[in-house]
Design a protein around this motif. Sequence first.
Motif, PDB file in Angstrom:
ATOM      1  N   GLU A  20       0.834  -1.208   0.000  1.00 36.39           N
ATOM      2  CA  GLU A  20       0.000   0.000   0.000  1.00 36.39           C
ATOM      3  C   GLU A  20       0.869   1.259   0.000  1.00 36.39           C
ATOM      4  OE1 GLU A  20      -2.460  -0.508   3.407  1.00 36.39           O
ATOM      5  OE2 GLU A  20      -3.878  -1.872   2.403  1.00 36.39           O
ATOM      6  N   LEU A  21       1.941   1.228   0.785  1.00 38.44           N
ATOM      7  CA  LEU A  21       2.864   2.370   0.817  1.00 38.44           C
ATOM      8  C   LEU A  21       3.552   2.554  -0.532  1.00 38.44           C
ATOM      9  CD1 LEU A  21       4.447   1.817   4.347  1.00 38.44           C
ATOM     10  CD2 LEU A  21       3.112   3.816   3.632  1.00 38.44           C
ATOM     11  N   LYS A  23       2.267   1.747  -3.423  1.00 42.84           N
ATOM     12  CA  LYS A  23       1.266   2.332  -4.325  1.00 42.84           C
ATOM     13  C   LYS A  23       1.107   3.825  -4.060  1.00 42.84           C
ATOM     14  CE  LYS A  23      -1.474  -1.851  -5.143  1.00 42.84           C
ATOM     15  NZ  LYS A  23      -2.789  -2.518  -4.908  1.00 42.84           N
ATOM     16  N   ASP A  24       1.126   4.201  -2.779  1.00 41.50           N
ATOM     17  CA  ASP A  24       1.049   5.626  -2.439  1.00 41.50           C
ATOM     18  C   ASP A  24       2.249   6.373  -3.025  1.00 41.50           C
ATOM     19  OD1 ASP A  24      -1.283   5.232  -1.058  1.00 41.50           O
ATOM     20  OD2 ASP A  24      -0.341   5.185   0.927  1.00 41.50           O
ATOM     21  N   GLN A  27       1.838   6.854  -6.653  1.00 48.10           N
ATOM     22  CA  GLN A  27       0.871   7.914  -6.942  1.00 48.10           C
ATOM     23  C   GLN A  27       1.537   9.284  -6.820  1.00 48.10           C
ATOM     24  OE1 GLN A  27      -2.833   7.617  -4.839  1.00 48.10           O
ATOM     25  NE2 GLN A  27      -3.503   9.678  -5.408  1.00 48.10           N
ATOM     26  N   HIS A  28       2.308   9.470  -5.756  1.00 52.56           N
ATOM     27  CA  HIS A  28       3.044  10.732  -5.591  1.00 52.56           C
ATOM     28  C   HIS A  28       3.996  10.943  -6.771  1.00 52.56           C
ATOM     29  CE1 HIS A  28       1.847  12.168  -1.615  1.00 52.56           C
ATOM     30  NE2 HIS A  28       1.873  10.913  -1.180  1.00 52.56           N
ATOM     31  N   LYS A  40       7.425   7.836   0.961  1.00 53.34           N
ATOM     32  CA  LYS A  40       6.602   6.623   1.007  1.00 53.34           C
ATOM     33  C   LYS A  40       7.445   5.373   0.752  1.00 53.34           C
ATOM     34  CE  LYS A  40       2.628   8.437   1.964  1.00 53.34           C
ATOM     35  NZ  LYS A  40       1.940   8.137   3.244  1.00 53.34           N
TER      36      LYS A  40
END
Length: 200
Positions: A20-21, A23-24, A27-28, A40
């Motif tokens: 999840e991190l 993926k975050d 995204q950034h 992240k």
Amino acid sequence: MVIVEEIIEGSEDVLKTVEELKKDGNQHFGEGDWSGAAEKYEEALRLCPEEASTQKSLLLSNLAAAFIKQEEWQKAAENASRAIELGVPNEKALERRAFAYSNLSEKYESSIEDYEQILTLYPNRTYIRQKIDNVRKKIDQRNEELKTDVLQKLKGLGDFCLKPFGLSTDSFELKPNSEGGYSIQMRDRPNTQEENQSSA
């Protein structure tokens, strides 16, 4: 058995959080927030289990990419190297390290080594040859600048040593000799007006 199952479930939860991190971070990265992406990825790396080498390699490679975007070449190279050292096939990490090295003058030769390794693995990637040519041009420019700098320093030292004798390095010149080298000769001193009058 219960303890083993709890450990497995715990590991799965950690890996889920790591993913999840990641993926975050992606995204950034996609939004152009390179610093946020790096944070992240670093957070994910702190949680990532040692045995999850594939995941760690990907995170380190992504972190290298985030540092490249921020032009933090040394950090980019270090993290790409860590990804490579895990022994997991990761061509992106190798290419990112090569690119980071190509922006560090003391690492130009290492950049070429990495790019040549990529060419060995993927000979059809002709754009890599162009990157190698670009780095070689940088090497030539760096060496020329170093040569100029050394000559300037030597000239300064020579002028300092010759000053007590009323001379400077400008008083001498290099002339080619018959052996293909050079010899140092004193320049002919032009006659001054006073000398011309006294000899008339």
